[in-house]
Design a protein around this motif. Structure first.
Motif, PDB file in Angstrom:
ATOM      1  N   PRO A  27       0.832  -1.208   0.000  1.00 47.64           N
ATOM      2  CA  PRO A  27       0.000   0.000   0.000  1.00 47.64           C
ATOM      3  C   PRO A  27       0.866   1.259   0.000  1.00 47.64           C
ATOM      4  O   PRO A  27       1.790   1.395   0.803  1.00 47.64           O
ATOM      5  CB  PRO A  27      -0.800  -0.106   1.293  1.00 47.64           C
ATOM      6  CG  PRO A  27      -0.678  -1.534   1.722  1.00 47.64           C
ATOM      7  CD  PRO A  27       0.650  -2.000   1.231  1.00 47.64           C
ATOM      8  N   ALA A  28       0.583   2.156  -0.924  1.00 46.49           N
ATOM      9  CA  ALA A  28       1.223   3.477  -0.932  1.00 46.49           C
ATOM     10  C   ALA A  28       0.291   4.533  -0.354  1.00 46.49           C
ATOM     11  O   ALA A  28       0.747   5.548   0.172  1.00 46.49           O
ATOM     12  CB  ALA A  28       1.625   3.867  -2.354  1.00 46.49           C
ATOM     13  N   ALA A  29      -1.001   4.291  -0.448  1.00 43.06           N
ATOM     14  CA  ALA A  29      -2.012   5.149   0.167  1.00 43.06           C
ATOM     15  C   ALA A  29      -3.227   4.277   0.453  1.00 43.06           C
ATOM     16  O   ALA A  29      -3.512   3.322  -0.275  1.00 43.06           O
ATOM     17  CB  ALA A  29      -2.385   6.312  -0.756  1.00 43.06           C
ATOM     18  N   THR A  30      -3.934   4.587   1.521  1.00 47.86           N
ATOM     19  CA  THR A  30      -5.105   3.802   1.906  1.00 47.86           C
ATOM     20  C   THR A  30      -6.301   4.719   2.135  1.00 47.86           C
ATOM     21  O   THR A  30      -6.148   5.921   2.378  1.00 47.86           O
ATOM     22  CB  THR A  30      -4.837   2.999   3.189  1.00 47.86           C
ATOM     23  OG1 THR A  30      -4.642   3.911   4.277  1.00 47.86           O
ATOM     24  CG2 THR A  30      -3.614   2.109   3.034  1.00 47.86           C
ATOM     25  N   HIS A  31      -7.496   4.120   2.044  1.00 44.72           N
ATOM     26  CA  HIS A  31      -8.706   4.888   2.320  1.00 44.72           C
ATOM     27  C   HIS A  31      -8.689   5.434   3.743  1.00 44.72           C
ATOM     28  O   HIS A  31      -9.099   6.577   3.987  1.00 44.72           O
ATOM     29  CB  HIS A  31      -9.940   3.999   2.116  1.00 44.72           C
ATOM     30  CG  HIS A  31     -10.171   3.596   0.698  1.00 44.72           C
ATOM     31  ND1 HIS A  31     -10.476   4.492  -0.291  1.00 44.72           N
ATOM     32  CD2 HIS A  31     -10.140   2.368   0.102  1.00 44.72           C
ATOM     33  CE1 HIS A  31     -10.630   3.856  -1.445  1.00 44.72           C
ATOM     34  NE2 HIS A  31     -10.427   2.564  -1.227  1.00 44.72           N
ATOM     35  N   GLU A  32      -8.192   4.611   4.684  1.00 42.95           N
ATOM     36  CA  GLU A  32      -8.233   5.007   6.092  1.00 42.95           C
ATOM     37  C   GLU A  32      -7.328   6.200   6.379  1.00 42.95           C
ATOM     38  O   GLU A  32      -7.706   7.130   7.101  1.00 42.95           O
ATOM     39  CB  GLU A  32      -7.810   3.821   6.968  1.00 42.95           C
ATOM     40  CG  GLU A  32      -8.785   2.644   6.967  1.00 42.95           C
ATOM     41  CD  GLU A  32      -8.708   1.816   5.710  1.00 42.95           C
ATOM     42  OE1 GLU A  32      -9.646   1.005   5.485  1.00 42.95           O
ATOM     43  OE2 GLU A  32      -7.718   1.967   4.928  1.00 42.95           O
ATOM     44  N   SER A  33      -6.138   6.209   5.814  1.00 43.23           N
ATOM     45  CA  SER A  33      -5.184   7.274   6.149  1.00 43.23           C
ATOM     46  C   SER A  33      -5.154   8.411   5.142  1.00 43.23           C
ATOM     47  O   SER A  33      -4.783   9.541   5.491  1.00 43.23           O
ATOM     48  CB  SER A  33      -3.770   6.695   6.273  1.00 43.23           C
ATOM     49  OG  SER A  33      -3.364   6.116   5.053  1.00 43.23           O
ATOM     50  N   ASP A  34      -5.551   8.140   3.901  1.00 43.00           N
ATOM     51  CA  ASP A  34      -5.396   9.151   2.852  1.00 43.00           C
ATOM     52  C   ASP A  34      -6.698   9.511   2.141  1.00 43.00           C
ATOM     53  O   ASP A  34      -6.736  10.486   1.397  1.00 43.00           O
ATOM     54  CB  ASP A  34      -4.391   8.664   1.810  1.00 43.00           C
ATOM     55  CG  ASP A  34      -3.053   8.299   2.421  1.00 43.00           C
ATOM     56  OD1 ASP A  34      -2.298   9.214   2.790  1.00 43.00           O
ATOM     57  OD2 ASP A  34      -2.771   7.087   2.545  1.00 43.00           O
ATOM     58  N   GLY A  35      -7.719   8.692   2.325  1.00 40.43           N
ATOM     59  CA  GLY A  35      -8.980   8.957   1.656  1.00 40.43           C
ATOM     60  C   GLY A  35      -9.055   8.397   0.253  1.00 40.43           C
ATOM     61  O   GLY A  35     -10.033   8.589  -0.459  1.00 40.43           O
ATOM     62  N   TYR A  36      -8.022   7.719  -0.164  1.00 39.28           N
ATOM     63  CA  TYR A  36      -7.998   7.062  -1.472  1.00 39.28           C
ATOM     64  C   TYR A  36      -6.980   5.926  -1.397  1.00 39.28           C
ATOM     65  O   TYR A  36      -6.224   5.807  -0.428  1.00 39.28           O
ATOM     66  CB  TYR A  36      -7.622   8.032  -2.593  1.00 39.28           C
ATOM     67  CG  TYR A  36      -6.293   8.711  -2.395  1.00 39.28           C
ATOM     68  CD1 TYR A  36      -5.122   8.164  -2.919  1.00 39.28           C
ATOM     69  CD2 TYR A  36      -6.199   9.917  -1.686  1.00 39.28           C
ATOM     70  CE1 TYR A  36      -3.896   8.774  -2.728  1.00 39.28           C
ATOM     71  CE2 TYR A  36      -4.974  10.534  -1.496  1.00 39.28           C
ATOM     72  CZ  TYR A  36      -3.826   9.966  -2.025  1.00 39.28           C
ATOM     73  OH  TYR A  36      -2.610  10.571  -1.831  1.00 39.28           O
ATOM     74  N   ARG A  37      -6.977   5.097  -2.428  1.00 39.96           N
ATOM     75  CA  ARG A  37      -6.107   3.921  -2.414  1.00 39.96           C
ATOM     76  C   ARG A  37      -5.143   3.943  -3.598  1.00 39.96           C
ATOM     77  O   ARG A  37      -5.553   4.161  -4.743  1.00 39.96           O
ATOM     78  CB  ARG A  37      -6.955   2.655  -2.472  1.00 39.96           C
ATOM     79  CG  ARG A  37      -6.165   1.361  -2.449  1.00 39.96           C
ATOM     80  CD  ARG A  37      -7.093   0.167  -2.578  1.00 39.96           C
ATOM     81  NE  ARG A  37      -6.363  -1.088  -2.717  1.00 39.96           N
ATOM     82  CZ  ARG A  37      -6.912  -2.224  -3.114  1.00 39.96           C
ATOM     83  NH1 ARG A  37      -8.214  -2.267  -3.398  1.00 39.96           N
ATOM     84  NH2 ARG A  37      -6.179  -3.319  -3.216  1.00 39.96           N
ATOM     85  N   VAL A  38      -3.861   3.716  -3.331  1.00 39.77           N
ATOM     86  CA  VAL A  38      -2.820   3.567  -4.352  1.00 39.77           C
ATOM     87  C   VAL A  38      -1.925   2.398  -3.925  1.00 39.77           C
ATOM     88  O   VAL A  38      -1.577   2.285  -2.743  1.00 39.77           O
ATOM     89  CB  VAL A  38      -1.974   4.850  -4.502  1.00 39.77           C
ATOM     90  CG1 VAL A  38      -0.807   4.608  -5.471  1.00 39.77           C
ATOM     91  CG2 VAL A  38      -2.828   6.019  -4.991  1.00 39.77           C
ATOM     92  N   THR A  39      -1.567   1.556  -4.878  1.00 44.56           N
ATOM     93  CA  THR A  39      -0.702   0.416  -4.597  1.00 44.56           C
ATOM     94  C   THR A  39       0.636   0.598  -5.289  1.00 44.56           C
ATOM     95  O   THR A  39       0.693   0.939  -6.478  1.00 44.56           O
ATOM     96  CB  THR A  39      -1.356  -0.890  -5.082  1.00 44.56           C
ATOM     97  OG1 THR A  39      -2.610  -1.067  -4.422  1.00 44.56           O
ATOM     98  CG2 THR A  39      -0.467  -2.089  -4.781  1.00 44.56           C
ATOM     99  N   GLU A  40       1.712   0.401  -4.540  1.00 47.97           N
ATOM    100  CA  GLU A  40       3.058   0.439  -5.118  1.00 47.97           C
ATOM    101  C   GLU A  40       3.429  -0.955  -5.612  1.00 47.97           C
ATOM    102  O   GLU A  40       3.285  -1.942  -4.889  1.00 47.97           O
ATOM    103  CB  GLU A  40       4.065   0.894  -4.063  1.00 47.97           C
ATOM    104  CG  GLU A  40       5.497   0.951  -4.587  1.00 47.97           C
ATOM    105  CD  GLU A  40       6.486   1.404  -3.535  1.00 47.97           C
ATOM    106  OE1 GLU A  40       7.695   1.428  -3.830  1.00 47.97           O
ATOM    107  OE2 GLU A  40       6.044   1.736  -2.408  1.00 47.97           O
ATOM    108  N   LEU A  41       3.896  -1.025  -6.862  1.00 49.45           N
ATOM    109  CA  LEU A  41       4.278  -2.287  -7.481  1.00 49.45           C
ATOM    110  C   LEU A  41       5.780  -2.319  -7.732  1.00 49.45           C
ATOM    111  O   LEU A  41       6.377  -1.298  -8.088  1.00 49.45           O
ATOM    112  CB  LEU A  41       3.557  -2.483  -8.813  1.00 49.45           C
ATOM    113  CG  LEU A  41       2.038  -2.590  -8.794  1.00 49.45           C
ATOM    114  CD1 LEU A  41       1.510  -2.696 -10.212  1.00 49.45           C
ATOM    115  CD2 LEU A  41       1.600  -3.797  -7.977  1.00 49.45           C
ATOM    116  N   ARG A  42       6.359  -3.498  -7.562  1.00 44.34           N
ATOM    117  CA  ARG A  42       7.742  -3.723  -7.955  1.00 44.34           C
ATOM    118  C   ARG A  42       7.778  -5.020  -8.756  1.00 44.34           C
ATOM    119  O   ARG A  42       7.310  -6.063  -8.295  1.00 44.34           O
ATOM    120  CB  ARG A  42       8.660  -3.841  -6.743  1.00 44.34           C
ATOM    121  CG  ARG A  42      10.134  -4.041  -7.110  1.00 44.34           C
ATOM    122  CD  ARG A  42      11.014  -4.150  -5.873  1.00 44.34           C
ATOM    123  NE  ARG A  42      12.421  -4.282  -6.213  1.00 44.34           N
ATOM    124  CZ  ARG A  42      13.042  -5.439  -6.477  1.00 44.34           C
ATOM    125  NH1 ARG A  42      12.342  -6.570  -6.406  1.00 44.34           N
ATOM    126  NH2 ARG A  42      14.326  -5.466  -6.787  1.00 44.34           N
TER     127      ARG A  42
END
Length: 234
Positions: A27-42
């Motif tokens: 997780p790079a951003a979550t609904h709980e902490s940021d209000g939206y969701r972004v996933t970091e991929l490698r």
């Protein structure tokens, strides 16, 4: 028009070539902490179902962005090699006949005249996510050269057209591995002729013999390969 997804799921359980980066996500951003969701991929450029550019093995080879987007849609033919066993070579006799220079000069065409890609169905996609997947059948250099000479790209439902490093294979099938080629000669024959290789396809079992394969790479700059969404239509 019937359509089928031939793409392996690109998740953290994806089998990768030994030594390549594993597929990781966090997780790079979550609904709980940021209000939206972004996933970091490698991941590596050869993760999951992907296409190899000539620059993958050829120092002076072209990158994917040197090709027009229409270059990644192929009139394909399936070749059934599902009887091939673990680490068994697929020879030139598996490559379909092609019209001779004489017949082309006379304007004659056969059923293989319009083929742009030969897809080798080994059934090895059934072992995806297991150590067994590394012990797939492979193309001999002569078989790869025959495809390249005919102007055909290659697709397959296995990790590589060349043998893959495998502790399972080396330890339990050492006798059958004695004749395995060193390096990546099938890759060199194909990519050295500006032919693409599409690896880790799945779901080839009951496809019609002829279909269109669309395998569009990500728009990466100077890429030696890229994951694709491989889709068959017929």
């Amino acid at each position: 028009m019937p359509t089928r997804d031939l793409t392996q799921s690109l998740d953290t359980d994806a089998t990768v070539y030994p030594g390549d980066p594993e597929v990781e996500s966090s997780p790079a951003a979550t609904h709980e902490s940021d209000g939206y969701r972004v996933t970091e991929l490698r991941l590596g450029t050869h993760s999951g179902t992907h296409i190899d550019a000539p620059s993958h093995t050829e120092p002076d080879g072209k990158n994917l962005d040197a090709f027009d987007i229409e270059s990644f849609a192929f009139d394909a033919r399936v070749v059934d090699c599902s009887e091939s066993g673990a680490r068994e070579p697929i020879g030139v006799d598996a490559v379909p006949d092609y019209e001779s220079k004489e017949s082309r000069a006379n304007g004659e065409r056969n059923e293989n005249s319009e083929i742009e890609m030969l897809v080798f169905r080994t059934g090895w996609d059934a072992h995806w996510g297991t150590d067994r997947y590394l012990d797939h059948p492979y193309l001999t250099a002569d078989a790869a050269a025959a495809c390249a000479d005919r102007g055909w790209h290659v697709g397959l439902d296995a990790l590589s057209p060349d043998p893959s490093p495998s502790e399972t294979g080396v330890e339990s099938a050492s006798e059958s591995n004695e004749g395995e080629p060193a390096g990546v000669p099938a890759h060199r024959e194909l990519l050295g002729s500006d032919r693409f290789v599409v690896e880790n396809l799945t779901g080839l079992g009951d496809l019609p013999e002829r279909f269109e394969l669309r395998a569009y790479p990500l728009a990466l700059a100077a890429a030696d390969g890229s994951p694709v969404r491989a889709v068959a239509t017929w």
